[in-house]
Design an enzyme around this catalytic site. Structure first.
Site, PDB file in Angstrom:
ATOM      1  N   HIS A  68     -11.239  -0.956  11.953  1.00 23.12           N
ATOM      2  CA  HIS A  68      -9.893  -2.143  11.315  1.00 23.12           C
ATOM      3  C   HIS A  68      -9.734  -2.702  12.444  1.00 23.12           C
ATOM      4  O   HIS A  68      -8.900  -2.881  13.363  1.00 23.12           O
ATOM      5  CB  HIS A  68      -8.537  -0.907  11.344  1.00 23.12           C
ATOM      6  CG  HIS A  68      -7.365  -1.557  10.733  1.00 23.12           C
ATOM      7  ND1 HIS A  68      -6.310  -1.078  11.024  1.00 23.12           N
ATOM      8  CD2 HIS A  68      -7.517  -2.631   9.934  1.00 23.12           C
ATOM      9  CE1 HIS A  68      -5.583  -1.912  10.241  1.00 23.12           C
ATOM     10  NE2 HIS A  68      -6.039  -2.924   9.578  1.00 23.12           N
ATOM     11  N   ARG A 107       1.624 -12.170   0.091  1.00 19.90           N
ATOM     12  CA  ARG A 107       0.442 -12.371   0.928  1.00 19.90           C
ATOM     13  C   ARG A 107      -0.243 -13.688   0.094  1.00 19.90           C
ATOM     14  O   ARG A 107       0.333 -14.188  -0.836  1.00 19.90           O
ATOM     15  CB  ARG A 107      -0.248 -11.272   0.078  1.00 19.90           C
ATOM     16  CG  ARG A 107       0.224  -9.877   0.560  1.00 19.90           C
ATOM     17  CD  ARG A 107      -0.508  -9.580   1.843  1.00 19.90           C
ATOM     18  NE  ARG A 107      -0.097  -8.256   2.640  1.00 19.90           N
ATOM     19  CZ  ARG A 107      -0.881  -7.740   3.514  1.00 19.90           C
ATOM     20  NH1 ARG A 107      -1.998  -8.036   4.106  1.00 19.90           N
ATOM     21  NH2 ARG A 107      -0.501  -6.527   3.862  1.00 19.90           N
ATOM     22  N   ASP A 146      -9.875  -8.525   9.542  1.00 19.45           N
ATOM     23  CA  ASP A 146      -9.277  -7.072   9.326  1.00 19.45           C
ATOM     24  C   ASP A 146     -10.448  -5.805   9.739  1.00 19.45           C
ATOM     25  O   ASP A 146      -9.902  -4.886  10.025  1.00 19.45           O
ATOM     26  CB  ASP A 146      -8.800  -7.347   7.959  1.00 19.45           C
ATOM     27  CG  ASP A 146      -7.967  -6.059   7.621  1.00 19.45           C
ATOM     28  OD1 ASP A 146      -7.105  -5.542   8.667  1.00 19.45           O
ATOM     29  OD2 ASP A 146      -7.967  -5.466   6.337  1.00 19.45           O
ATOM     30  N   ARG A 192       0.625  -1.192   0.019  1.00 22.86           N
ATOM     31  CA  ARG A 192      -0.008  -0.024   0.015  1.00 22.86           C
ATOM     32  C   ARG A 192       0.942   1.211   0.165  1.00 22.86           C
ATOM     33  O   ARG A 192       1.831   1.253   0.544  1.00 22.86           O
ATOM     34  CB  ARG A 192      -0.796   0.026   1.187  1.00 22.86           C
ATOM     35  CG  ARG A 192      -2.094  -0.694   1.105  1.00 22.86           C
ATOM     36  CD  ARG A 192      -2.855  -0.723   2.364  1.00 22.86           C
ATOM     37  NE  ARG A 192      -2.411  -1.034   3.544  1.00 22.86           N
ATOM     38  CZ  ARG A 192      -1.968  -0.132   4.683  1.00 22.86           C
ATOM     39  NH1 ARG A 192      -2.098   1.152   4.042  1.00 22.86           N
ATOM     40  NH2 ARG A 192      -1.462  -0.358   5.690  1.00 22.86           N
ATOM     41  N   PHE A 197       0.519 -15.875  21.100  1.00 24.84           N
ATOM     42  CA  PHE A 197      -0.070 -16.904  20.300  1.00 24.84           C
ATOM     43  C   PHE A 197      -0.916 -17.462  21.007  1.00 24.84           C
ATOM     44  O   PHE A 197      -2.002 -16.905  21.567  1.00 24.84           O
ATOM     45  CB  PHE A 197       0.938 -17.809  19.743  1.00 24.84           C
ATOM     46  CG  PHE A 197       2.010 -17.188  18.860  1.00 24.84           C
ATOM     47  CD1 PHE A 197       1.514 -16.272  17.649  1.00 24.84           C
ATOM     48  CD2 PHE A 197       3.465 -17.000  19.095  1.00 24.84           C
ATOM     49  CE1 PHE A 197       2.653 -15.707  16.720  1.00 24.84           C
ATOM     50  CE2 PHE A 197       4.247 -16.433  18.424  1.00 24.84           C
ATOM     51  CZ  PHE A 197       3.845 -15.756  17.259  1.00 24.84           C
ATOM     52  N   TYR A 248      -1.667  -3.605  -6.660  1.00 22.19           N
ATOM     53  CA  TYR A 248      -1.350  -4.844  -5.383  1.00 22.19           C
ATOM     54  C   TYR A 248      -2.107  -4.305  -4.419  1.00 22.19           C
ATOM     55  O   TYR A 248      -2.417  -3.212  -3.846  1.00 22.19           O
ATOM     56  CB  TYR A 248       0.200  -4.275  -4.954  1.00 22.19           C
ATOM     57  CG  TYR A 248       0.836  -5.272  -4.339  1.00 22.19           C
ATOM     58  CD1 TYR A 248       1.217  -6.652  -4.892  1.00 22.19           C
ATOM     59  CD2 TYR A 248       0.436  -5.441  -2.809  1.00 22.19           C
ATOM     60  CE1 TYR A 248       1.821  -7.610  -3.849  1.00 22.19           C
ATOM     61  CE2 TYR A 248       1.032  -6.446  -2.051  1.00 22.19           C
ATOM     62  CZ  TYR A 248       1.724  -7.502  -2.700  1.00 22.19           C
ATOM     63  OH  TYR A 248       2.268  -8.657  -1.827  1.00 22.19           O
ATOM     64  N   SER A 283      -1.468  -2.498  11.767  1.00 29.43           N
ATOM     65  CA  SER A 283      -0.953  -3.392  10.795  1.00 29.43           C
ATOM     66  C   SER A 283       0.173  -4.124  11.452  1.00 29.43           C
ATOM     67  O   SER A 283       1.069  -3.433  12.021  1.00 29.43           O
ATOM     68  CB  SER A 283      -0.698  -2.602   9.429  1.00 29.43           C
ATOM     69  OG  SER A 283      -1.594  -2.047   8.837  1.00 29.43           O
ATOM     70  N   CYS A 297       0.710  -6.327  13.809  1.00 31.25           N
ATOM     71  CA  CYS A 297       0.845  -6.825  15.131  1.00 31.25           C
ATOM     72  C   CYS A 297       0.030  -8.244  15.342  1.00 31.25           C
ATOM     73  O   CYS A 297      -0.362  -8.440  16.408  1.00 31.25           O
ATOM     74  CB  CYS A 297      -0.115  -5.720  15.855  1.00 31.25           C
ATOM     75  SG  CYS A 297       1.179  -4.173  15.983  1.00 31.25           S
ATOM     76  N   LYS A 327      -9.607  -1.509   2.043  1.00 30.94           N
ATOM     77  CA  LYS A 327      -9.272  -0.345   2.668  1.00 30.94           C
ATOM     78  C   LYS A 327     -10.056   0.719   2.158  1.00 30.94           C
ATOM     79  O   LYS A 327     -10.302   1.698   3.174  1.00 30.94           O
ATOM     80  CB  LYS A 327      -7.730  -0.071   2.595  1.00 30.94           C
ATOM     81  CG  LYS A 327      -6.797  -1.152   3.308  1.00 30.94           C
ATOM     82  CD  LYS A 327      -7.246  -1.791   4.630  1.00 30.94           C
ATOM     83  CE  LYS A 327      -5.970  -3.018   5.217  1.00 30.94           C
ATOM     84  NZ  LYS A 327      -6.375  -3.256   6.629  1.00 30.94           N
ATOM     85  N   GLY A 362      -4.074  -3.288  -1.133  1.00 35.34           N
ATOM     86  CA  GLY A 362      -5.204  -2.333  -0.764  1.00 35.34           C
ATOM     87  C   GLY A 362      -5.119  -1.147  -1.594  1.00 35.34           C
ATOM     88  O   GLY A 362      -6.179  -0.425  -1.639  1.00 35.34           O
TER      89      GLY A 362
HETATM   90  C1  OXD Z   1      -3.064  -3.689   6.639  1.00 40.13           C
HETATM   91  C2  OXD Z   1      -3.352  -4.792   5.981  1.00 40.13           C
HETATM   92  O1  OXD Z   1      -2.139  -3.305   6.046  1.00 40.13           O
HETATM   93  O2  OXD Z   1      -4.738  -5.416   6.435  1.00 40.13           O
HETATM   94  O3  OXD Z   1      -3.683  -3.158   7.726  1.00 40.13           O
HETATM   95  O4  OXD Z   1      -2.841  -5.236   5.056  1.00 40.13           O
HETATM   96 MN    MN Z   2      -5.458  -4.266   7.999  1.00 44.35          MN
END
Ligand code: OXD
Ligand code: MN
Length: 607
Positions: A248, A387, A295, A79, A512, A219, A270, A272, A228, A221
């Site tokens: 989000h 991805r 997401d 993005r 986890f 590509y 993003s 995390c 997004k 988003g």
């Molecule tokens: C982000 C995604 O960047 O979900 O938040 O790809």
């Molecule tokens: Mn995201």
């Protein structure tokens, strides 16, 4: 000739839609127009088109059945936030969190770019529903794109095709999304495998007219405009105007050993571990966690005053590197077939590979750039933002009700970021306003290894900084306002932090599957059984009895105490950064949030 209709003709009686498609075809001059119906035959045609163009290759039918690998242009891998624009009439409505451009100037710029931009290509008309078809929480969009890869991906990520046109009917509203890779094929020029316009990308949103225009990138988003661009940037504006929330956030279903279920949403910036948490396999015996979304959450009020959420997407566009049997076994199973991989490495036996997939790397692979790769190579085999694109139905942990048009009632919202220190493992807001304040100061720390940078926070309120389609000060005000609705029963708010480290940089919390212990405490709090202690920063689990369940957990009682301590000095030291961050939003910052900050300071000083 512009707008030659192929056998894939419109099956819609919507005059506005037809007129708009004609208008864009006249502007962009594609060789053909293909109305997508979403059928399996059409999927086959898109795949064949992409194979013929060299955009994708088929993976081994024995190793990875029904799967494809795409390699993007190295200039088009993520993005592009610096090329993302919110073109509100007034700059003040875009806010300091967005790049603003005057809408009339931007329209002129885009008109010049899109003029003839689809020459030599097919324009796909991609009708799609964000959210279950016909749900009162859902909306329809139509994307026009000159990328078969995008059309194929939209078929995975959204409910795409004729059913969306049927919901739209003859006069429904839709969000128009125009997308071109910005690489016209002039006079029979030969195509490249991944056409794009690396130097000239524009991801543009007009919030007042609810339109999206995207140029130059194929590509993620930037190009799959339902995600997004629509489900967050445009939908956040719709939500503000209509009194709901577009966030989000992942959505989880947690079921206790007694068989009671609750739904929890979670906002994390993003990178995390949102997808991993959405598919978590609990280590805590007899607890069950299932997935609704990883997401985005759209939440509208039900008649009982609760927020009901749907996942507007129907697939996962997840980051591949780091996805392995330890971090996300459900995702490993999910992508074992019928998946489109992008920018992963290809092994010699026709499978894909990425860093973190297995302990042992392959002895040889073709990297994401198409070059030979061995474990001695200096660069990674897969691009760090490689991805997988896969239908949600393939995920073993999907809750059966994930497609319920009524949505699922949200009892709690988790907030979180990467914080090596200060923020405890979990704490609970005392009420919605306090929780909104917690969300407004959400942050992740820049790397702890950097000299001079320790303690430098990067703020990402509600994980929405790159995705809020309007002024973030107004967004905070919207959070406060929705809770004032008559009869509103707002979710409880919790702030979690899996990323605490010790002085040597080692993680204090295993994360986890063990995160299920924190989910269980949150569950007990929302059902009224869980204990908590009041502290200056909010409500914390007691250390030991009545707190986080630690049976079978390999964390010492001292470490648990550290994870659940209030670091008064650390919090006080960060207050000036919180204040500076909030003051960025100027006059539009709700005074309640400064009052919350002042009250926090007072409580911390009082000890
Ligand atoms: C982000 C995604 O960047 O979900 O938040 O790809
Ligand atoms: Mn995201």
């Amino acid at each position: 000739m512009a707008n030659t209709v192929s056998q894939h003709q419109a099956r819609t009686a919507h005059p506005g839609l037809k007129a708009w498609v004609d208008e864009i075809a006249t502007l962009t001059q594609p060789d053909q127009v293909h109305w997508c119906d979403g059928s399996v035959e059409e999927q086959g045609l898109l795949v064949q088109t992409l194979i013929d163009a060299g955009t994708v290759e088929k993976l081994s039918e024995t190793r990875r059945p029904g799967s494809l690998l795409a390699r993007s242009d190295p200039a088009d891998v993520a993005r592009v936030e610096d090329r993302t624009f919110i073109c509100a009439q007034r700059e003040v409505d875009a806010g300091p969190n967005n790049h603003w451009r005057d809408p009339e100037e931007m329209r002129a710029t885009l008109h010049a770019l899109f003029e003839g931009s689809m020459r030599g290509r097919t324009m796909y008309v991609v009708p799609f529903s964000m959210g279950p078809l016909g749900s009162p929480i859902s909306y329809i969009g139509v994307q026009l794109t000159d990328s078969a890869y995008v059309a194929l991906s939209m078929r995975v990520m959204t409910r795409m095709g004729q059913p969306a046109l049927d919901v739209l009917g003859a006069d429904g509203d839709f969000v128009p999304c125009v997308h071109s890779v910005g690489a016209p094929l002039l006079d029979g020029a030969k195509d490249v495998p991944w056409p794009c316009n690396g130097e000239n990308k524009y991801i543009v949103h007009y919030p007042e007219t609810r339109e999206i225009w995207s140029f130059g990138s194929g590509y993620g988003g930037n190009a799959l405009l339902g995600k997004k661009c629509f489900a967050l940037r445009i939908a956040s504006v719709m939500a503000r105007d209509e009194g709901w929330l577009a966030e989000h956030m992942l959505i989880l279903k947690v079921t206790s050993p007694e068989g009671e279920a609750r739904y929890i949403a979670g906002a994390f910036p993003s990178a995390c571990g949102k997808t991993n948490l959405a598919m978590v396999v609990p280590t805590l015996p007899d607890w069950k966690v299932e997935t609704i979304g990883d997401d985005i959450a759209w939440m509208k009020f039900g008649e009982d005053g609760q927020l009901y959420a749907v996942n507007p997407e129907s697939g996962f566009f997840g980051v591949a590197p780091g996805t392995g049997a330890r971090t996300n076994p459900n995702a490993v199973d999910m992508v074992s077939r019928d998946t489109v991989f992008t920018n992963c490495a290809r092994t010699d036996d026709g499978d894909v590979w990425w860093e973190g997939m297995t302990g042992e790397p392959p002895a040889h692979a073709i990297d994401w750039r198409g070059q030979d790769w061995t474990p001695d190579s200096e660069s990674p085999a897969a691009h760090p933002n490689a991805r997988f694109t896969v239908q949600a139905a393939r995920c073993p942990s999907m809750a059966p009700e994930w497609e319920d048009p009524a949505g699922v009632p949200i009892s709690a919202i988790m907030l979180g970021g990467r914080r090596p220190n200060v923020i405890p493992l979990v704490h609970e807001a005392t009420d919605w306003e306090h929780g909104t304040f917690m969300g407004s100061i959400m942050s992740s720390e820049t790397t702890i290894a950097q000299a001079g940078e320790v303690g430098k926070l990067r703020f990402d309120p509600m994980a929405m900084l790159p995705f809020c389609g309007y002024h973030m000060g107004d967004y905070f005000a919207h959070w406060l306002t929705v809770a004032q609705r008559e009869g509103a029963r707002m979710p409880r708010i919790f702030y979690v932090n899996w990323f605490r480290r010790d002085d040597d940089g080692a993680f204090l919390w295993p994360g986890f599957g063990e995160n299920s212990r924190v989910l269980a405490w949150i569950f007990r709090r929302i059902t009224g059984e869980g204990e908590a202690v009041q502290t200056p920063i909010g409500l914390l689990p007691p250390v030991g009895e009545g707190g986080i369940e630690t049976d079978g957990l390999d964390v010492s009682p001292e470490t648990m105490a550290e994870l659940l301590a209030v670091d008064t000095e650390g919090w006080l030291a960060q207050l000036p950064q919180f204040r500076e961050h909030l003051e960025r939003f100027g006059d539009k910052l709700p005074p309640e949030l400064i009052a919350q900050l002042d009250a926090l300071e007072e409580r911390l000083r009082a000890g």
